[in-house]
Enzyme design. Structure first.
Site, short mmCIF file in Angstrom:
data_model
loop_
_atom_site.label_atom_id
_atom_site.label_comp_id
_atom_site.label_asym_id
_atom_site.label_seq_id
_atom_site.Cartn_x
_atom_site.Cartn_y
_atom_site.Cartn_z
N GLN A 192 0.84 -1.19 0.00
CA GLN A 192 0.00 0.00 0.00
C GLN A 192 0.88 1.25 0.00
OE1 GLN A 192 -3.24 0.08 -0.28
NE2 GLN A 192 -3.77 -2.07 0.02
N TYR B 275 -7.01 -12.96 -2.90
CA TYR B 275 -6.05 -11.89 -3.24
C TYR B 275 -5.37 -11.35 -1.97
CZ TYR B 275 -9.84 -11.63 -6.81
OH TYR B 275 -10.83 -11.90 -7.71
N ASN C 203 -1.44 -8.24 4.21
CA ASN C 203 -1.74 -6.93 4.77
C ASN C 203 -2.99 -6.96 5.65
OD1 ASN C 203 -1.34 -4.01 4.93
ND2 ASN C 203 -3.10 -3.82 3.56
N GLU D 190 -3.41 -16.49 -2.79
CA GLU D 190 -2.64 -15.46 -3.51
C GLU D 190 -1.87 -16.18 -4.61
OE1 GLU D 190 -0.89 -12.51 -5.21
OE2 GLU D 190 -2.29 -12.06 -3.58
N ASP E 292 -9.97 -8.32 -1.97
CA ASP E 292 -9.28 -7.07 -2.30
C ASP E 292 -8.70 -7.25 -3.69
OD1 ASP E 292 -7.92 -4.69 -2.34
OD2 ASP E 292 -6.40 -5.27 -0.85
N CYS F 6 -9.91 -0.88 -5.18
CA CYS F 6 -9.11 0.25 -5.65
C CYS F 6 -9.73 0.89 -6.89
CB CYS F 6 -7.68 -0.21 -5.94
SG CYS F 6 -7.54 -1.50 -7.19
N GLU G 179 -10.19 4.77 -3.09
CA GLU G 179 -10.46 3.38 -2.75
C GLU G 179 -11.69 3.34 -1.87
OE1 GLU G 179 -7.35 0.78 -1.82
OE2 GLU G 179 -6.03 1.60 -3.37
#
Length: 361
Positions: free
Chosen positions: A185, A213, A218, A234, A294, A319, A353
């Protein structure tokens, strides 16, 4: 120092973004968004510069979109972190003074953290040899930063190939490794607010969480403390490795991480095909109550969107609010928007976002 007119301009821009998000979500009867603002300056933890030659000097340069011939030469970068601004002139002096460091150097990338760690990537149009590494080692020590040298098919690391970040969520500090070249980020202050919002929205649960994802973990780290167990996916190998290290560094042991795309996981859950990477995972043992997504800017593909429909609750960080709205439109017949938020990761731009919680009707 922030001038009053700058603060007023920022407030007006943020109000415009809030209005745009409300308009996008209006067809779904979404509540008013919770708004999380950004610092007005020194908020960006990453920066990338091309180098522009002027006589014997090379300067940091950026360009307007679509124009690579008229550089904007920079001595500092006010939107970037204080650490980046402190490093910029010192690094420039080093490459100007050293033929070994400066020869055919064409791009510089900075990666920093709220906790002050820094990594510099130097990109070259030439092979890097031991002489380069011998010049980079004392520079890394002087700057207090790791340095990665890159050229075609080559990568040399002086120090570490990641930075260490520390973010506080609900009174607990979480430590993150953020690898060079992998996504992280860019706005640490807003990221911390995003994590806090997602933590609050998820709530204390006695069931399981599916995360798609997951990146470097995070969101995984704080959200894992709210549920029984987590299955996270992921596709990027470097992100998977960073996430596994982050889970271990934080003593979080209720997460199973598998290297699958969202599309592949959809096939596995639908029992369309088996995957060797899931051989040790008993999918039927999970009692999923919430799915957390995400996705990239393109949003969820239609099949993954249909997969999320199975869940009572869908926690979605986006996003790209336009693709978020398109995904909600696909889900709106079975799920309603019960909470939403605006995260101003990119102040002074039109980008924003958003986050939503969708709950089954």
């Amino acid at each position: 120092m922030i001038r009053p007119q700058d603060a007023a301009a920022y407030s007006a821009q943020l109000a415009d973004k809030q209005a745009r998000l409300r308009e996008l979500l209006a067809p779904f009867a979404a509540p008013a968004p919770e708004v999380f603002d950004s610092p007005l300056s020194h908020y960006r933890l990453r920066a990338e510069f091309r180098l522009w030659r002027d006589g014997e000097q090379r300067h940091y340069a950026m360009f307007e979109p679509g124009d690579k011939r008229a550089p904007i030469l920079l001595d500092d970068f006010p939107i970037a972190s204080p650490r980046i601004n402190e490093l910029m002139p010192r690094l420039k002096a080093a490459w100007q003074a050293s033929e070994t460091l400066g020869h055919k150097l064409f791009q510089v990338e900075f990666l920093t953290t709220l906790s002050g760690d820094a990594l510099i990537t130097l990109a070259y149009h030439r092979p890097l040899d031991d002489a380069w590494e011998q010049a980079a080692e004392p520079l890394a020590a002087i700057l207090g930063a790791s340095i990665v040298g890159r050229s075609r098919g080559q990568r040399r690391v002086v120090g570490r190939d990641y930075v260490s970040e520390s973010l506080r969520v609900a009174g607990r500090e979480f430590r993150y490794r953020q690898p060079e070249g992998a996504f992280s980020q860019p706005n640490g202050a807003v990221c911390q607010k995003m994590l806090g919002w997602a933590y609050d929205v998820l709530g204390e649960r006695d069931d399981d969480l599916l995360e798609l994802y997951c990146g470097n973990g995070n969101f995984t780290l704080p959200l894992a403390t709210r549920v029984n167990k987590v299955l996270a996916t992921e596709i990027s190998k470097s992100s998977v490795n960073a996430a596994l290290a982050n889970l271990a560094d934080n003593g979080i042991d209720n997460v199973t991480l598998v290297r699958l795309s969202a599309e592949e996981l959809t096939q596995a859950l639908n029992k369309v095909r088996p995957f060797r990477r899931l051989a040790e995972v008993d999918l039927d043992s999970y009692r999923f109550g919430t799915v957390f997504v995400d996705p990239p800017r393109a949003g969820m593909d239609p099949d993954t969107c249909e997969l999320t429909r199975r869940f009572e609750r869908i926690l979605y960080i986006s996003c790209n609010p336009e693709t978020l709205a398109a995904n909600i439109a696909q889900l709106h017949d079975t799920h309603r928007v019960s909470r939403c938020a605006l995260f101003d990761q990119f102040p002074w731009t039109h980008h924003m976002e958003a986050g939503v919680l969708l709950e089954r009707r």
